[in-house]
Design a protein around this motif. Structure first.
Motif, short mmCIF file in Angstrom:
data_model
loop_
_atom_site.label_atom_id
_atom_site.label_comp_id
_atom_site.label_asym_id
_atom_site.label_seq_id
_atom_site.Cartn_x
_atom_site.Cartn_y
_atom_site.Cartn_z
N ILE A 70 42.14 37.95 78.21
CA ILE A 70 42.42 39.37 78.00
C ILE A 70 41.25 40.00 77.27
O ILE A 70 40.45 39.33 76.62
N TYR A 71 41.16 41.35 77.37
CA TYR A 71 40.01 42.09 76.84
C TYR A 71 40.50 43.29 76.04
O TYR A 71 41.66 43.71 76.15
N ASP A 72 39.60 43.83 75.22
CA ASP A 72 39.94 45.04 74.47
C ASP A 72 39.44 46.26 75.23
O ASP A 72 38.87 46.14 76.32
N GLU A 73 39.65 47.45 74.64
CA GLU A 73 39.30 48.67 75.36
C GLU A 73 37.79 48.86 75.52
O GLU A 73 37.35 49.68 76.32
N GLU A 74 37.02 48.06 74.79
CA GLU A 74 35.56 48.09 74.96
C GLU A 74 35.09 47.03 75.94
O GLU A 74 33.88 46.77 76.06
N ASN A 75 36.03 46.41 76.63
CA ASN A 75 35.75 45.38 77.63
C ASN A 75 35.20 44.10 77.03
O ASN A 75 34.52 43.31 77.72
#
Length: 500
Positions: free
Chosen positions: A354-359
């Motif tokens: 999984i990733y955050d909103e900053e990729n």
């Protein structure tokens, strides 16, 4: 006079053994034979009410508890309720509340279909409208009875509308022959009455043909495999397979509305419910105001991850947001290991990072942030809180392809089987030389596990092939009937002395 309770669309209530809708509710208005079903619009509202039963929160989601938790596809989170744990551990009793809800809601759905059947026929509507309304109602009655048969075996056949308490004590059918004759008769009527008419959330002629093929396949393989009670079927195994192939063949060859989708991602795009694969799919949308109108299905499959919104990497290297979930249905290593390394259904449809909103990578299975690889089949990037448009996939074109492959077990069936594998990016089977019909059918069932993982069908396959104990170690030591059928809920037995 039949008094019909005005609930939701203002129609029929079910009582007694077939009810999870209380008789104590003060009705807000009444419809009767004298003032309802006067127009096609009235009948259409009644039919929509019958469809609405399929989305009940005590019905649609619970199918996954029955079918996935009790299979080799998944486990359940450790702090889920004891009723859910019973499915994983194969300790389900007649007191299981999830089982009770499923049973009751299936019969509510049957009863609503019966309301349409009894009140539309001979009402004087235009013939084409009457046939369409009746055809869809017969489909729904058969669909819900088939759910009951696969779950409980021999259970009451609700053949007429129940609107009085003294009508709730139906006797059990004599045997499986009576049960399947009823299912086949209803679906034959549906096939004959309906036309090809795609409407998302509704059934048409193709859906009826597909379901009838599935009924014949289940009967054929269950009788062939020695599943308890199926020896009562009078039709030969070969004839049952032939009928399954015949009706699957109509879907594959005699219509152009539905088709094999060569793009795997399209099938699971929540905004493409009208894609070529979807012969019958529930009508649930994030814009709905009550659960059942919208879906929380995705929450069951996605792990709980602190922080709320997470991002998934797509096959084109873009990123999509989703909410976190409840970690209810947890993927087994057995399921993951059933795929070849390059199978797109494994590489593209399961999430391990999984990733955050900053990729930026924010967690993975390998570092323990994600407790298990989870399916992407139920992801809605436009979710609104817990509200999504994710929905169960009830009948897909690919399922009909594999029904045909299993039923025919010949070169024509192999072609359908290979088309499924080709889309997944794995090797095709050159020919059937050296394989018996039984061996090829086993390969098809294995393919079904990979293709329909988490689509609510796995236990039915294990049961009809009589291989539950071969695949699920927790079922060891149980009797043949215990693995073939769930117990009818005790509450229903108490309400109906004719069930034993």
């Amino acid at each position: 006079m039949k008094i019909l309770n005005k609930i939701a669309l203002g129609l029929v209530f079910a009582v007694g053994f077939a009810s999870c809708e209380s008789l104590d509710v003060e009705p807000t208005g009444f419809y009767s034979d004298d003032n309802f079903y006067k127009t096609v619009e009235d009948a259409e509202a009644s039919l929509l009410y019958a469809y609405d039963a399929l989305t009940l929160v005590s019905y649609a989601p619970i199918n996954f508890y029955l079918n996935e938790l009790a299979s080799d596809n998944c486990n359940v989170k450790s702090d889920e309720g004891s009723d859910a744990q019973e499915f994983v551990n194969w300790e389900v009793t007649s007191q299981n509340e999830l089982l009770t809800q499923y049973y009751r809601c299936a019969y509510i759905a049957v009863n609503r279909a019966n309301a349409v059947i009894e009140n539309v026929e001979g009402r004087g509507f235009e013939e084409s409208e009457e046939r369409r309304l009746l055809g869809e109602a017969y489909f729904l009655r058969a669909y819900n009875h088939f759910n009951v048969v696969r779950a409980f075996g021999i259970a009451p056949l609700q053949t007429s509308l129940i609107d009085k308490m003294d009508e709730t004590t139906s006797s059990l059918p004599e045997n499986m022959q009576e049960v399947y004759a009823f299912l086949i008769d209803d679906l034959t009527k549906a096939v004959n009455y309906l036309e090809v008419n795609r409407v998302t959330g509704r059934a048409d002629k193709v859906a009826a043909q597909a379901l009838l093929a599935d009924v014949y396949l289940f009967a054929a393989s269950a009788k062939e495999s020695g599943v308890p009670k199926y020896d009562a079927l009078t039709e030969s195994v070969d004839n049952l397979y032939a009928k399954a192939a015949e009706y699957a063949g109509y879907v594959l060859n005699d219509q152009s509305e539905y088709a094999h989708d060569s793009n795997l991602q399209n099938i699971y795009d929540v905004d493409k419910a009208d894609g070529p694969e979807h012969i019958f799919i529930l009508s649930m949308d994030r814009s709905g105001t009550a659960e059942g109108d919208y879906s929380k299905l995705s929450k069951y499959f996605i792990p709980w991850i602190a922080g709320g919104t997470i991002y998934l990497k797509n096959t084109d290297d873009s990123f999509s947001p989703t909410h976190d979930g409840w970690s209810v249905f947890q993927t087994t290593n057995k399921l993951i290991s059933s795929y070849e390394a390059n199978d797109k259904r494994r590489t593209d449809l399961f999430v391990s990072e999984i990733y955050d909103e900053e990729n930026n990578l924010s967690g993975s299975v390998s570092d323990g942030t994600i407790p298990y690889e989870f399916t992407r089949k139920y992801i809605d990037t436009e979710f609104s809180g817990d509200k999504t448009s994710t929905r169960p996939y009830l009948i897909r074109y690919s399922e009909v392809q594999l029904i045909y492959a299993e039923a025919t077990a010949n070169a024509s069936g192999l072609e359908q089987y290979n088309q499924i594998r080709n889309r997944a990016g794995v090797s095709e089977l050159d020919d059937l030389s050296g394989l018996s019909a039984e061996e090829f059918r086993s390969l098809v069932v294995e393919e079904r596990q990979r293709e329909f993982a988490y689509e609510g069908d796995r236990l039915w396959d294990l049961r009809r092939k009589n291989i539950v104990q071969e695949k699920v170690t927790e079922a060891a030591g149980l009797s043949p009937e215990q693995v073939a059928f769930y117990p009818i809920p005790q509450r229903e037995i108490d309400l109906n002395p004719n069930i034993n």
